[in-house]
Design a protein around this motif. Structure first.
Motif, mmCIF file in Angstrom:
data_model
loop_
_atom_site.group_PDB
_atom_site.id
_atom_site.type_symbol
_atom_site.label_atom_id
_atom_site.label_comp_id
_atom_site.label_asym_id
_atom_site.label_seq_id
_atom_site.Cartn_x
_atom_site.Cartn_y
_atom_site.Cartn_z
ATOM 1 N N PRO A 345 0.850 -1.194 0.000
ATOM 2 C CA PRO A 345 0.000 0.000 0.000
ATOM 3 C C PRO A 345 0.888 1.247 0.000
ATOM 4 C CG PRO A 345 -0.661 -1.555 1.726
ATOM 5 C CD PRO A 345 0.675 -2.011 1.219
ATOM 6 N N CYS A 346 0.697 2.111 -0.967
ATOM 7 C CA CYS A 346 1.613 3.261 -1.060
ATOM 8 C C CYS A 346 0.886 4.497 -1.574
ATOM 9 C CB CYS A 346 2.824 2.933 -1.923
ATOM 10 S SG CYS A 346 2.453 2.285 -3.544
ATOM 11 N N GLU A 347 -0.244 4.809 -0.951
ATOM 12 C CA GLU A 347 -0.964 6.010 -1.333
ATOM 13 C C GLU A 347 -0.116 7.258 -1.092
ATOM 14 O OE1 GLU A 347 -5.374 8.044 -0.737
ATOM 15 O OE2 GLU A 347 -4.634 6.609 0.732
ATOM 16 N N ARG A 348 0.609 7.274 0.038
ATOM 17 C CA ARG A 348 1.462 8.417 0.334
ATOM 18 C C ARG A 348 2.585 8.537 -0.693
ATOM 19 N NH1 ARG A 348 5.524 8.946 5.459
ATOM 20 N NH2 ARG A 348 6.536 7.314 4.234
ATOM 21 N N GLU A 349 3.246 7.413 -1.018
ATOM 22 C CA GLU A 349 4.357 7.443 -1.960
ATOM 23 C C GLU A 349 3.884 7.827 -3.365
ATOM 24 O OE1 GLU A 349 3.757 5.133 0.208
ATOM 25 O OE2 GLU A 349 5.548 4.914 1.474
ATOM 26 N N ALA A 350 2.691 7.344 -3.752
ATOM 27 C CA ALA A 350 2.152 7.720 -5.060
ATOM 28 C C ALA A 350 1.894 9.220 -5.125
ATOM 29 C CB ALA A 350 0.865 6.943 -5.337
ATOM 30 N N ALA A 351 1.380 9.782 -4.032
ATOM 31 C CA ALA A 351 1.173 11.229 -3.983
ATOM 32 C C ALA A 351 2.507 11.969 -4.018
ATOM 33 C CB ALA A 351 0.394 11.599 -2.728
ATOM 34 N N MET A 352 3.493 11.437 -3.313
ATOM 35 C CA MET A 352 4.808 12.085 -3.286
ATOM 36 C C MET A 352 5.455 12.131 -4.665
ATOM 37 S SD MET A 352 6.634 10.635 0.165
ATOM 38 C CE MET A 352 6.344 11.377 1.774
ATOM 39 N N VAL A 353 5.431 11.009 -5.368
ATOM 40 C CA VAL A 353 6.113 10.979 -6.663
ATOM 41 C C VAL A 353 5.355 11.806 -7.686
ATOM 42 C CG1 VAL A 353 5.055 8.861 -7.614
ATOM 43 C CG2 VAL A 353 7.388 9.510 -8.253
ATOM 44 N N GLY A 398 -5.310 14.906 -9.558
ATOM 45 C CA GLY A 398 -5.117 15.506 -8.242
ATOM 46 C C GLY A 398 -4.058 16.587 -8.301
ATOM 47 N N THR A 399 -4.423 17.811 -7.945
ATOM 48 C CA THR A 399 -3.482 18.928 -8.004
ATOM 49 C C THR A 399 -2.312 18.711 -7.042
ATOM 50 O OG1 THR A 399 -4.614 20.141 -6.252
ATOM 51 C CG2 THR A 399 -5.381 20.509 -8.526
ATOM 52 N N SER A 400 -1.277 19.521 -7.218
ATOM 53 C CA SER A 400 -0.139 19.444 -6.287
ATOM 54 C C SER A 400 -0.584 19.705 -4.855
ATOM 55 C CB SER A 400 0.939 20.454 -6.703
ATOM 56 O OG SER A 400 1.556 20.076 -7.914
ATOM 57 N N GLU A 401 -1.551 20.594 -4.703
ATOM 58 C CA GLU A 401 -2.038 20.891 -3.351
ATOM 59 C C GLU A 401 -2.739 19.691 -2.731
ATOM 60 O OE1 GLU A 401 -0.869 24.292 -5.424
ATOM 61 O OE2 GLU A 401 -2.424 22.866 -6.054
ATOM 62 N N ILE A 402 -3.493 18.943 -3.540
ATOM 63 C CA ILE A 402 -4.138 17.732 -3.033
ATOM 64 C C ILE A 402 -3.092 16.694 -2.653
ATOM 65 C CG2 ILE A 402 -5.520 15.735 -3.763
ATOM 66 C CD1 ILE A 402 -7.198 18.105 -2.901
ATOM 67 N N GLN A 403 -2.032 16.569 -3.440
ATOM 68 C CA GLN A 403 -0.974 15.614 -3.096
ATOM 69 C C GLN A 403 -0.339 15.980 -1.759
ATOM 70 O OE1 GLN A 403 -1.214 13.108 -5.179
ATOM 71 N NE2 GLN A 403 -2.519 14.454 -6.409
ATOM 72 N N LYS A 404 -0.127 17.264 -1.539
ATOM 73 C CA LYS A 404 0.453 17.708 -0.261
ATOM 74 C C LYS A 404 -0.488 17.383 0.901
ATOM 75 C CE LYS A 404 3.069 21.472 -2.417
ATOM 76 N NZ LYS A 404 3.203 22.937 -2.581
ATOM 77 N N ARG A 405 -1.777 17.509 0.650
ATOM 78 C CA ARG A 405 -2.730 17.176 1.715
ATOM 79 C C ARG A 405 -2.684 15.675 2.016
ATOM 80 N NH1 ARG A 405 -9.166 18.682 2.376
ATOM 81 N NH2 ARG A 405 -9.529 17.260 4.094
ATOM 82 N N ILE A 406 -2.658 14.840 0.969
ATOM 83 C CA ILE A 406 -2.583 13.394 1.180
ATOM 84 C C ILE A 406 -1.338 13.032 1.986
ATOM 85 C CG2 ILE A 406 -2.263 11.169 0.010
ATOM 86 C CD1 ILE A 406 -3.926 12.335 -2.324
ATOM 87 N N ILE A 407 -0.219 13.598 1.594
ATOM 88 C CA ILE A 407 1.054 13.287 2.266
ATOM 89 C C ILE A 407 1.021 13.742 3.715
ATOM 90 C CG2 ILE A 407 3.532 13.754 2.273
ATOM 91 C CD1 ILE A 407 3.168 14.264 -0.834
ATOM 92 N N SER A 408 0.630 14.984 3.940
ATOM 93 C CA SER A 408 0.659 15.526 5.304
ATOM 94 C C SER A 408 -0.355 14.839 6.203
ATOM 95 C CB SER A 408 0.419 17.037 5.276
ATOM 96 O OG SER A 408 -0.852 17.343 4.734
#
Length: 418
Positions: A345-353, A398-408
């Motif tokens: 499971p790598c939802e965070r890593e997918a958002a990061m990359v 998903g915008t860059s801002e959404i990726q930051k939200r997922i990661i954080s």
């Protein structure tokens, strides 16, 4: 066996590398697939892109047929169903090569790969998988709406059961390839959540089978005029009583029977987006690599003050930083693709990359335009296309801002007030 320099143009070969110096995911089979995709992209796709992108033209049928012949529509489909039986790694690797020539051709692969085949009837599912792998079942995905983009739980398009059919009414936006597709997978609301329940409860995906080049009764729309990302049209769609057979409900393990008690539609959309985000990172790397390669050539061709401008240290150092950024993002997307293939499971890593690679592509293509000087701000050079397409990668899936939200959100707990 030879290794290929991925920061230079074409298929320039290098001296064979020692096996112990190759990346851990390197195999001769992957290298052969990559070189095949690179030759196809540079020899067949790039000339078409140079001709049609300025006209906002669509990917021609002959390119779609070649993608089918090469097996690229079925990279991730099992061999027993007519596919190549490979993973997200190979899917992204091929997509990088295609995006280097024209991002839309890399993107059309995502409209296959078994999408639109998860129906309950096993015989039909098998038939659709084979059609998907062959490139004769290419689809579109209708997720977003005017008020539901990043917030997919706010989807309002309704599906109401009427005997043996679903009746679909609502407004979808940003549906790429909708009219040219063989089907549209539509995220709909079949029931409203009860008080206190998640807003995503009651969302399902339905399969709208259709004829290529036309819309069925009750469906209308218009193409959205975009700055870039040409090759296929992106649609704003109105569903006004579109009827879909009841059996054309997308199912997944643990699904309910379409009674509104399941969040399967939202969960499937989220799972789809994990792979889509790594795929977007690979496409971004392809675009940035194109900018590096074109700039490398330009710095050697353009002369000022009696020297090629590539002799000037400031420009050489800028190119070096661009190339290093591309290599970093490539290594990252391949790592995350490998994790997906082994089931981590790598939802965070997918958002990061997705965040890192797409923002990199915008920087690198912007720098490439700068190094081209005034010539970069013309349609005479490919670099402006790379820049226009790269700019979109920070927005879609998903915008860059959404990726930051997922990661954080996976790093820090939220207080009750936020």
């Amino acid at each position: 066996m030879t290794a290929t320099d991925e920061t230079t143009t074409g298929t320039v070969e290098m001296e064979p590398r020692r096996p112990d110096l190759l990346p851990p995911w390197h195999t001769p089979e992957r290298e052969a697939l990559q070189l095949q995709a690179r030759a196809f992209a540079m020899d067949e796709v790039l000339p078409v892109a140079d001709e049609l992108d300025p006209q906002k033209g669509e990917i021609p049928q002959r390119i779609l047929e070649r993608l089918g012949e090469l097996g690229y529509f079925g990279i991730t489909i099992p061999t027993e169903d007519g596919g190549l039986g490979l993973g997200v790694f190979e899917y992204c690797m091929v997509s990088e090569e295609l995006a280097r020539a024209w991002m839309s051709v890399a993107s059309i692969l995502a409209r296959s790969q078994g999408m639109g085949t998860s129906v309950a009837d096993e015989a039909r599912r098998s038939e659709l998988l084979r059609k998907s792998a062959a490139g004769s079942w290419i689809g579109a995905v209708a997720l977003s709406e005017p008020d539901a983009g990043s917030d997919l739980a706010n989807v309002q398009t309704r599906a109401v059961r009427d005997g043996d059919e679903w009746v679909i009414t609502g407004h979808k936006r940003w549906c790429g390839n909708a009219k040219a597709a063989d089907f549209i997978q539509v995220l709909v609301r079949v029931a409203d959540p009860e008080p206190g329940e998640s807003r995503s409860r009651g969302l399902r995906n339905v399969l709208l089978a259709k004829e290529r080049g036309s819309f069925p009764a009750g469906l209308s729309g218009y193409p959205i005029d975009k700055v870039g990302y040409h090759g296929f049209l992106t649609w704003d769609l109105q569903f006004d009583g579109v009827r879909i057979p009841a059996d054309d409900l997308i199912v997944a393990p643990g699904d309910a029977d379409g009674d509104g008690g399941s969040k399967a539609g939202f969960a499937e959309a989220q799972a789809f987006l994990n792979t889509a985000r790594v795929h977007t990172a690979a496409r971004a790397v392809g675009l940035a690599r194109a900018a590096v390669e074109d700039t490398t050539t330009y710095l050697q061709e353009r002369e000022q003050f009696g020297h090629p401008i590539g002799d000037f240290q400031a420009l050489r150092f800028a190119l070096a930083e661009m190339a290093a950024d591309v290599e970093q993002s490539r290594a990252f997307y391949r790592q995350v693709a490998h994790l997906l293939d082994v089931g981590v499971p790598c939802e965070r890593e997918a958002a990061m990359v997705k965040l890192q690679a797409t923002e990199m592509a915008v920087r690198v293509t912007n720098q490439a335009m700068q190094l081209h000087g005034g010539n970069g701000y013309t349609t005479e050079r490919q670099v402006e296309r790379h820049w226009r397409d790269a700019r979109l990668t920070t927005i879609f899936e998903g915008t860059s801002e959404i990726q930051k939200r997922i990661i954080s959100d996976r790093m820090l707990p939220r207080s009750p007030l936020t």
